[in-house]
Motif scaffolding. Structure first.
Motif, PDB file in Angstrom:
ATOM      1  N   GLY A  11      42.069  37.570  37.284  1.00  0.00           N
ATOM      2  CA  GLY A  11      41.321  36.050  37.490  1.00  0.00           C
ATOM      3  C   GLY A  11      41.809  35.018  36.784  1.00  0.00           C
ATOM      4  O   GLY A  11      41.256  33.992  36.851  1.00  0.00           O
ATOM      5  N   PHE A  12      42.742  35.022  36.097  1.00  0.00           N
ATOM      6  CA  PHE A  12      43.426  33.974  35.115  1.00  0.00           C
ATOM      7  C   PHE A  12      43.771  32.633  36.171  1.00  0.00           C
ATOM      8  O   PHE A  12      43.092  31.565  35.723  1.00  0.00           O
ATOM      9  CB  PHE A  12      44.685  34.334  34.625  1.00  0.00           C
ATOM     10  N   GLU A  13      44.310  32.733  37.184  1.00  0.00           N
ATOM     11  CA  GLU A  13      44.566  31.620  38.048  1.00  0.00           C
ATOM     12  C   GLU A  13      43.427  30.871  38.674  1.00  0.00           C
ATOM     13  O   GLU A  13      43.068  29.872  38.583  1.00  0.00           O
ATOM     14  CB  GLU A  13      45.573  31.855  39.368  1.00  0.00           C
ATOM     15  N   SER A  35      48.684  35.148  32.561  1.00  0.00           N
ATOM     16  CA  SER A  35      48.584  36.154  33.632  1.00  0.00           C
ATOM     17  C   SER A  35      48.962  37.646  33.153  1.00  0.00           C
ATOM     18  O   SER A  35      49.191  38.490  33.834  1.00  0.00           O
ATOM     19  CB  SER A  35      49.286  35.870  34.907  1.00  0.00           C
ATOM     20  N   GLY A  36      49.406  37.676  31.873  1.00  0.00           N
ATOM     21  CA  GLY A  36      49.751  39.021  31.322  1.00  0.00           C
ATOM     22  C   GLY A  36      48.796  39.790  31.232  1.00  0.00           C
ATOM     23  O   GLY A  36      47.397  39.608  30.984  1.00  0.00           O
ATOM     24  N   SER A  37      48.953  41.040  31.355  1.00  0.00           N
ATOM     25  CA  SER A  37      47.812  42.353  31.379  1.00  0.00           C
ATOM     26  C   SER A  37      47.161  42.224  30.185  1.00  0.00           C
ATOM     27  O   SER A  37      47.894  42.347  29.023  1.00  0.00           O
ATOM     28  CB  SER A  37      48.655  43.649  31.699  1.00  0.00           C
ATOM     29  N   VAL A  38      45.461  42.331  30.509  1.00  0.00           N
ATOM     30  CA  VAL A  38      44.806  42.375  29.388  1.00  0.00           C
ATOM     31  C   VAL A  38      43.576  43.335  29.902  1.00  0.00           C
ATOM     32  O   VAL A  38      43.547  43.815  31.050  1.00  0.00           O
ATOM     33  CB  VAL A  38      44.009  40.833  29.007  1.00  0.00           C
ATOM     34  N   ASP A  39      42.737  43.627  28.972  1.00  0.00           N
ATOM     35  CA  ASP A  39      41.505  44.467  29.400  1.00  0.00           C
ATOM     36  C   ASP A  39      40.222  43.592  29.691  1.00  0.00           C
ATOM     37  O   ASP A  39      39.869  42.700  28.681  1.00  0.00           O
ATOM     38  CB  ASP A  39      41.107  45.433  28.201  1.00  0.00           C
ATOM     39  N   TYR A  40      39.510  43.435  30.737  1.00  0.00           N
ATOM     40  CA  TYR A  40      38.608  42.603  31.302  1.00  0.00           C
ATOM     41  C   TYR A  40      37.431  42.922  30.032  1.00  0.00           C
ATOM     42  O   TYR A  40      36.633  41.838  29.980  1.00  0.00           O
ATOM     43  CB  TYR A  40      38.313  42.919  32.477  1.00  0.00           C
TER      44      TYR A  40
END
Length: 140
Positions: A11-13, A35-40
């Protein structure tokens, strides 16, 4: 209006675009900031807590499907998070459910549509009445 916003990498963009779209409001961006992978849940919990504690009027959470952030947000007793992928759902979420966090599925709606959904969510009032009775029964 004071708005808390947060997103995971998917959802970053969209979060960045909505933050710019909502610049006339007081916005606090709870991340993520790339946009690097993270945990919601790392973003859903702080936004939900801030809305639940009435530091912000409403919240917006964004992930790929909208499901993960909505599930997480709705663990908070004072939160009514609604996944909305069109303006009618956004309107009903506010009118009938007094939703206080909008959850958007970034992988399924274009930015322009997300802006329209957000605008409806932010400008629609809760109808109260028979709906208030139902909302009062939500918390455990």
């Amino acid at each position: 209006m004071k708005i808390a916003i947060g997103a995971d990498h998917a959802g970053f963009e969209l979060k960045e675009a909505l933050t710019e779209f909502l610049k006339e409001h007081e916005i606090r961006d709870f991340g993520t900031y790339s946009s690097g992978s993270v945990d919601y849940p790392d973003f859903a919990h702080p936004v939900s807590s801030a809305v639940e504690n009435k530091e912000f009027d409403l919240g917006i959470l964004i992930c790929g499907s909208g499901n993960g952030i909505a599930i997480t947000a709705n663990k908070h007793q004072g939160i009514r998070a609604a996944i909305c992928w069109n303006t009618e759902l956004a309107s009903l979420a506010r009118k009938h459910n007094n939703a206080n966090i909008l959850c958007l599925p970034a992988r399924f709606i274009p930015i322009k549509e997300a802006q329209e959904i957000t605008e409806i969510f932010l400008t629609t009032d809760f109808e109260g009445g028979r709906h208030q009775t139902r909302v009062n029964k939500i918390s455990c």
